[in-house]
Scaffold this active site. Structure first.
Site, short mmCIF file in Angstrom:
data_model
loop_
_atom_site.label_atom_id
_atom_site.label_comp_id
_atom_site.label_asym_id
_atom_site.label_seq_id
_atom_site.Cartn_x
_atom_site.Cartn_y
_atom_site.Cartn_z
N LYS A 292 0.81 -1.22 0.00
CA LYS A 292 0.00 0.00 0.00
C LYS A 292 0.85 1.27 0.00
O LYS A 292 0.47 2.28 -0.61
CB LYS A 292 -0.96 -0.02 1.19
N LYS B 242 -16.71 -5.23 2.81
CA LYS B 242 -17.84 -4.86 1.95
C LYS B 242 -18.97 -5.87 2.07
O LYS B 242 -18.74 -7.08 2.15
CB LYS B 242 -17.38 -4.77 0.50
#
Length: 665
Positions: free
Chosen positions: A122, A240
């Site tokens: 990241k 999610k």
């Protein structure tokens, strides 16, 4: 070196579940279908029976999916020339991609190890964004395994902060920290869930920000196409639950800017295959910040496919072989980023978990499953014929995808599809999904990343009411039975029960010989309100005891079965009425027990860890006491345990009263 593109004749799908099935389907639809191989474990075979590969290779354990040496061995033994990693597992591993090529001359379907190295991390992805002049949130410039480094950064930028594992994903290794008091624990939990045991911190943008991701596909030579965006804001613990395409927003100018920035970054990388660029976007303030790149296939790729008509898994396989210029992708050029495609698609993730009990994992055998169908409804699942939900893998059971001409029409279709869904054997988030699609804020398109967490209690309550209404409607419907009349309530059961069924029950002490038979008891069914036998049976019954007038009772039978592994275990179950018992409140894999006989525990002390989907959950003692007995693990890697297993037993207090002991997370 640039990614290698070449024809594929033999391919290994190094994954399981519904995504293994999805990839197998795409392989069979290629112009020259390759010979297919999959990996399976003894207790996880549904993707083999439903996906129908040419060959299946048994793995010694669930951990084999992460064992590069094991997979290289399969590749060499079977002359395999390509591996598709799906998502999760090794899909973002640069080492995996490099070693397969160097040691086995085998291609890993994806962007290549050099791109994986730059995008899977990241912090490196953030550096790329800044290089391309894409806005990012302030973040630490190097990873750490030390909470003091994170604390120093917090004093510079303030709270709230997001702590992230450098190599996390799927909601794991990420925590929102709102104050200094929560920092140390959040850092330690993220480190525990990180494969590299390193994390970083960045400023948090929460209220008013949507989670928007852009689907990118590239040819490896700088040719880049976008397939619009997905709104993935409905999240719980950064996992999610519901995704929408396109984003249900009125102003697309900022969305177009987000898509443009993703295309610029992908072109800089000369990206090959599928990739997803993720952002936080505030449409009202017209702000957006780059988050990360997922250099692989996404769980929610389905709504992009439904929206555009592009089979992106097939395209990924074609691009890996250098076979670009698909007719489907040329059709996708009809629309520009500032114009939304003329349709809407919603994906609903059906998961084995209990929202009424802190979303604890529900493991067990799926004894009955009915999934929706009809116009505009797609279901991706590996459990269409039943199966077992265990603790070794992700708990997603099915992805229900609905597509219609407008967002409001898609919501109406989602309501119908969820009403048509039924799962027996494990607890699920079905009712929560029903509540979400019935919510006015969701229908308005104004959900942000904090919406679900803020409204979770009311949504869970609303979902339970909706579920009861659906169940009541089902119970009032007539049912068809080839063998005669049958109540609708028994539709989900393999055992036929009817109103008026009666039994004579005779109970004899097997240790006492007597020529006189005891008087029988009588039981008859007056009404069935739920028949999912043998998992559950709820009915009004008339029960007669010898010499006593008949009385009516509500009878509830509930199976205590959890999973094949859990029930096969020799661990004893706790007695919830015995106040000295500490009973496990959740199912999962018990990986560590921190107490032993004679140990003294303090109030709120962590006494064990249970792993659910790679996340370690703490089990704490609610009071001080002396351990009289503690569970012992049967396996080095941990034991599958069901909710209700006895974890530990405390000594009674000196006054002879049993302390009120209940386990809690």
């Amino acid at each position: 070196m640039p990614p290698v593109q070449r024809p594929i004749s033999r391919i290994l799908i190094a994954n399981r579940g519904e995504i293994a099935i999805r990839i197998l389907q795409a392989c069979t639809e290629l112009p020259n279908p390759p010979e297919t191989f999959v990996i399976y474990t003894e207790s996880d075979t549904t993707h083999v029976s439903l996906g129908r590969p040419d060959h299946a290779v048994k793995a010694p354990s669930p951990a084999s999916y992460m064992n590069i040496d094991f997979i290289i061995g399969i590749v060499k033994d079977n002359q395999i020339d390509a591996v598709h990693p799906g998502y999760g597992f090794l899909s973002e591993s640069a080492e995996f991609s490099r070693r397969l090529w160097e040691e086995a001359n085998c291609l890993v379907v994806g962007p290549g190890w050099e791109v994986l190295d730059r995008t899977g991390d990241k912090l490196k992805a953030k550096a790329l964004a800044m290089e391309c002049e894409v806005p990012v949130l302030k973040a630490m410039d190097r990873p750490t395994g030390n909470a003091n480094d994170v604390r120093t950064f917090a004093t510079q930028v303030g709270y709230p902060l997001m702590i992230k594992a450098v190599d996390g994903g799927g909601g794991r290794g990420i925590r929102l920290v709102k104050s200094q008091n929560d920092l140390d624990n959040a850092v330690q939990r993220c480190i525990a869930e990180s494969p590299s045991k390193t994390v970083f911190a960045e400023q948090a943008a929460v209220d008013g920000f949507k989670h928007i991701e852009v689907q990118i596909i590239g040819d490896g030579r700088g040719g880049i196409k976008h397939l619009w965006e997905r709104d993935c804001s409905v999240q719980r613990r950064f996992q999610k639950i519901v995704e929408i395409a396109p984003a249900p927003v009125q102003r697309r100018k900022v969305i177009a800017q987000v898509i443009d920035s993703a295309v610029r970054m992908a072109r800089k990388l000369r990206y090959l295959g599928l990739g997803t660029w993720e952002y936080l976007v505030n449409v009202k303030s017209r702000q957006f910040f780059f988050l990360e790149i997922n250099p692989r296939l996404q769980v929610e790729h389905t709504i992009t496919e439904s929206l555009t008509g592009v089979d992106i898994v097939r395209e990924q396989l074609l691009f890996a072989q250098g076979l670009q210029d698909s007719e489907d992708l040329r059709l996708a050029e009809w629309w520009e980023a500032d114009k939304a495609p003329p349709a809407a698609s919603i994906q609903l993730r059906l998961c084995a978990e209990d929202p009424t009990s802190g979303f604890s994992l529900s493991i067990g055998k799926v004894t009955d499953i009915h999934l929706p169908s009809g116009n505009g409804v797609r279901v991706d699942t590996h459990l269409s014929r039943g199966g077992v939900v265990g603790s070794d893998f992700d708990n997603m059971m099915a992805k229900i995808i609905v597509t219609a001409s407008t967002f409001s029409a898609a919501i109406a279709k989602a309501k119908r599809a969820l009403a048509d869904t039924k799962i027996v054997g494990v607890k699920t988030n079905l009712n929560l999904l029903r509540a979400i699609v019935n919510d006015k804020v969701f229908a308005s398109g104004n959900t942000d990343t904090s919406w679900l967490e803020k409204n979770l209690e009311s949504l869970v309550e609303s979902g339970e009411k909706i579920g009861q209404s659906v169940d009541q409607l089902d119970s009032n419907l007539p049912a068809l039975s080839l063998g005669g009349s049958q109540t609708a309530n028994s539709a989900g059961s393999g055992t036929l029960f009817r109103k008026g069924d009666a039994w004579t029950v005779t109970l004899e002490d097997k240790n006492v010989k007597s020529e006189t038979k005891p008087a029988p008891h009588h039981l008859s069914i007056e009404r069935i309100t739920r028949n999912e036998f043998p998992e559950a049976l709820v009915a009004d019954v008339a029960y007669t005891i010898p010499g006593v007038q008949p009385r009516s009772y509500k009878m509830s039978l509930a199976s205590t079965t959890a999973s094949a592994d859990a029930t096969a275990s020799t661990h004893k179950r706790g007695d919830p009425n015995n106040k000295t018992h500490i009973v496990l409140p959740i199912s999962g894999k018990l990986v560590e027990v921190l107490v032993d006989d004679g140990d003294e525990v303090q109030e709120n002390e962590v006494i064990a860890f249970v792993k659910q989907m790679k996340m370690e959950l703490e089990i704490r003692s609610p009071r001080a006491g002396i351990i009289k007995w503690a569970i012992e693990l049967e396996n080095d890697e941990g034991d599958d345990v069901a909710e209700g297993v006895l974890l530990a037993e405390l000594e009674s207090d000196e006054a002879g009263k049993k302390p009120d002991i209940r386990s809690r997370l």
